[in-house]
Design a protein around this motif. Structure first.
Motif, short mmCIF file in Angstrom:
data_model
loop_
_atom_site.label_atom_id
_atom_site.label_comp_id
_atom_site.label_asym_id
_atom_site.label_seq_id
_atom_site.Cartn_x
_atom_site.Cartn_y
_atom_site.Cartn_z
N VAL A 1 7.80 -7.66 18.61
CA VAL A 1 6.91 -6.53 19.06
C VAL A 1 7.62 -5.69 19.89
CG1 VAL A 1 4.34 -6.23 19.60
CG2 VAL A 1 4.62 -8.10 17.50
N ALA A 2 7.93 -6.17 21.06
CA ALA A 2 8.09 -5.21 21.41
C ALA A 2 9.21 -4.15 21.51
CB ALA A 2 8.19 -5.67 23.74
N GLU A 3 9.92 -5.15 20.50
CA GLU A 3 11.23 -4.60 20.28
C GLU A 3 10.81 -3.48 19.22
OE1 GLU A 3 15.67 -5.92 17.80
OE2 GLU A 3 14.64 -7.15 19.24
N ALA A 4 10.20 -3.64 18.39
CA ALA A 4 9.79 -2.75 17.29
C ALA A 4 8.86 -1.61 17.90
CB ALA A 4 9.05 -3.95 16.32
N ASN B 1 3.54 -17.51 21.90
CA ASN B 1 3.68 -16.50 20.79
C ASN B 1 4.43 -15.01 22.50
OD1 ASN B 1 3.06 -14.66 18.78
ND2 ASN B 1 0.99 -13.88 20.81
N ALA B 2 5.40 -15.50 23.01
CA ALA B 2 6.52 -15.58 23.42
C ALA B 2 7.50 -14.75 23.01
CB ALA B 2 7.33 -15.91 24.88
N ALA B 3 8.59 -15.83 21.91
CA ALA B 3 9.26 -14.67 21.23
C ALA B 3 8.38 -14.02 20.37
CB ALA B 3 10.44 -15.99 19.62
#
Length: 486
Positions: free
Chosen positions: A432-435, A425-427
């Protein structure tokens, strides 16, 4: 049901008109045919329209110039390079494909240019072309029915003698309709909004002499039948008298030059159109005032603000003038009588500051300030929903379809592919973090400045305060002086 134009359909499927050298040859032959028949074309235009020699020369020049400009866009070397971009490992984001078949339904106004301009563009775009030229008594139409088939390849060009209503054919072709009025035409229609009004505004800050010269020329040239001839002129009430005087002076010059070139048949036809237009306006405005009227033109002033009067489209050489109180008054009046449709064009005569205000708040497909380009008066209205370029009524690009091709992966494709293909689930969490990152706030003025109304308040306050202090100081001075005198 018999299939329409089977030779053209076969040529369109084969891509026979795609080759850039073929297109060059077709345009060369078209141009040469018009040049060779220039004298006959001038006589035909004079017979049909009774235009002045200068107007005929302008139309012929613009028609042949359109072919020259389209011909100049054909660059074999550039076309070859674009064709092999993918083979060379480069993206082709601007790649386009000819439409296949283009069906042209021209307007009757300046028929020669109205046919040649889109025909030339369609040939330059690499399409097969069908042109509607009805078999009637018009000299220009009859002459074009003889000239065009002899100049162009019958496999890629044809003439329709009556309007095409075969929906199957219309669905597969690009339909250049110069007699349409829809604001939002279909995707395969290139339509001219012929029923939208053209308006003009003459502000008190404008040059009324210049405005009169431009508007009289635009309304009366080519028999007043241009889509861009101003249908109504809104003039500031403070400039009304001087503007009408300037208009009458221009009409005197226009009338003397027109009479020298006018024949009896033309005079009768134009006089009838002038009379019908005035009677139509009188039925809507009993207070109509005729400023000047001759057999071939008229200037009238209307007082009514009925939508049915101010939104009328006219093909008669009658200049309609209506007085307004201010810029806001004309903006409100135009908006309330527009029926949700933008003006075909707006001509504003004012200083730059007022022109900015008018162009911003009067909805028009195109606006011009302190001038009316004469080339605008020739041919159909510019196609709606497309950019307007005075140099090209129908750019060849308009008659092609976008077909981009990519060989290189897009910048963000790798991250998305990795997230979708990853077993952990890392990618996905990284996406999600970028969004979740907030927008980088743009620097802007903090606000709180002094606005228009605040300026007025502060000026009044300063004036009151200054007056109060002056009176108080004067009063104190005389009181002190009086007490010392005792």
């Amino acid at each position: 049901m018999t299939e329409l134009f089977p030779r053209l359909r076969a040529a369109a499927i084969d891509g026979r008109a795609h080759n850039v050298f073929y297109r060059q040859v077709q345009l060369e032959q078209l141009c040469q045919a018009l040049i060779s028949n220039a004298s006959n074309l001038r006589d035909a235009i004079a017979t049909d329209y009774s235009h002045s020699p200068a107007e005929i020369a302008v139309e012929l020049n613009l028609a042949i110039s359109a072919i020259r400009r389209d011909y100049a866009t054909l660059e074999p070397k550039a076309a070859h390079q674009e064709e092999y971009l993918i083979e060379g490992g480069e993206d082709a984001p601007n790649s386009r494909r000819p439409a296949g078949i283009v069906y042209i339904e021209p307007c009757t106004h300046t028929l020669l240019y109205s046919v040649v301009a889109p025909l030339s563009a369609a040939i330059a775009a690499g399409s097969c072309v069908v042109v509607l030229l009805e078999n009637n008594l018009r000299a220009v139409s009859s002459l074009l029915r003889r000239i065009l088939p002899s100049a162009l390849d019958p496999d890629t060009f044809a003439i329709a003698s009556s309007p095409i209503d075969d929906q199957t054919f219309l669905d597969l072709a690009i339909h250049v309709n110069q007699n349409d009025s829809e604001r939002w035409p279909k995707a395969n229609q290139i339509a001219s909004p012929v029923h939208c009004r053209t308006l003009a505004v003459v502000d008190r800050t404008g040059n009324v002499t210049l405005a009169a010269k431009e508007l009289v020329a635009a309304r009366f040239s080519f028999g007043g039948s241009s889509a861009y001839a101003p249908d109504v002129v809104f003039v500031n009430e403070f400039a009304r008298q001087s503007f009408l005087q300037a208009v009458v002076a221009e009409c005197v010059q226009a009338g003397s030059s027109a009479r020298s070139a006018e024949d009896v048949k033309s005079k009768s036809t134009v006089s009838s159109r002038v009379h019908e237009r005035i009677e139509s306006l009188k039925s809507l405005d009993s207070g109509l005032r005729i400023v000047v009227q001759e057999s071939n033109f008229a200037v009238v002033e209307v007082t009514s603000r009925k939508t049915s009067l101010l939104i009328q489209k006219s093909a008669a050489p009658v200049l309609v003038v209506h007085a307004v109180r201010s810029l806001d008054d004309v903006i409100d009046l135009v908006g309330s009588t527009s029926k949700g449709m933008p003006a075909l064009a707006a001509f504003h005569f004012s200083n730059p500051a007022s022109a900015k205000y008018l162009t911003q708040f009067i909805d028009a497909n195109v606006s011009f300030v302190n001038s009316i380009p004469r080339e605008l008066l020739v041919g159909p209205a510019f196609p709606t929903t497309h950019p307007i370029d005075l140099a090209m009524r129908y750019p060849p690009r308009l008659l092609t379809e976008p077909r981009p091709a990519y060989i290189k992966p897009a910048a963000g494709s790798h991250k998305i592919s990795l997230a979708l293909a990853s077993s952990d689930n890392a990618a996905a969490q990284a996406l999600v973090a970028e969004a979740a990152v907030p927008l980088a706030a743009m620097k802007r003025h903090p606000g709180g400045g002094v606005g228009f109304f605040e300026q007025g308040f502060l000026m009044n306050a300063a004036l009151i305060l200054t007056t109060t202090l002056s009176l108080s100081g004067t009063g104190i001075y005389w009181i002190v002086k009086y007490r010392r005198g005792k």
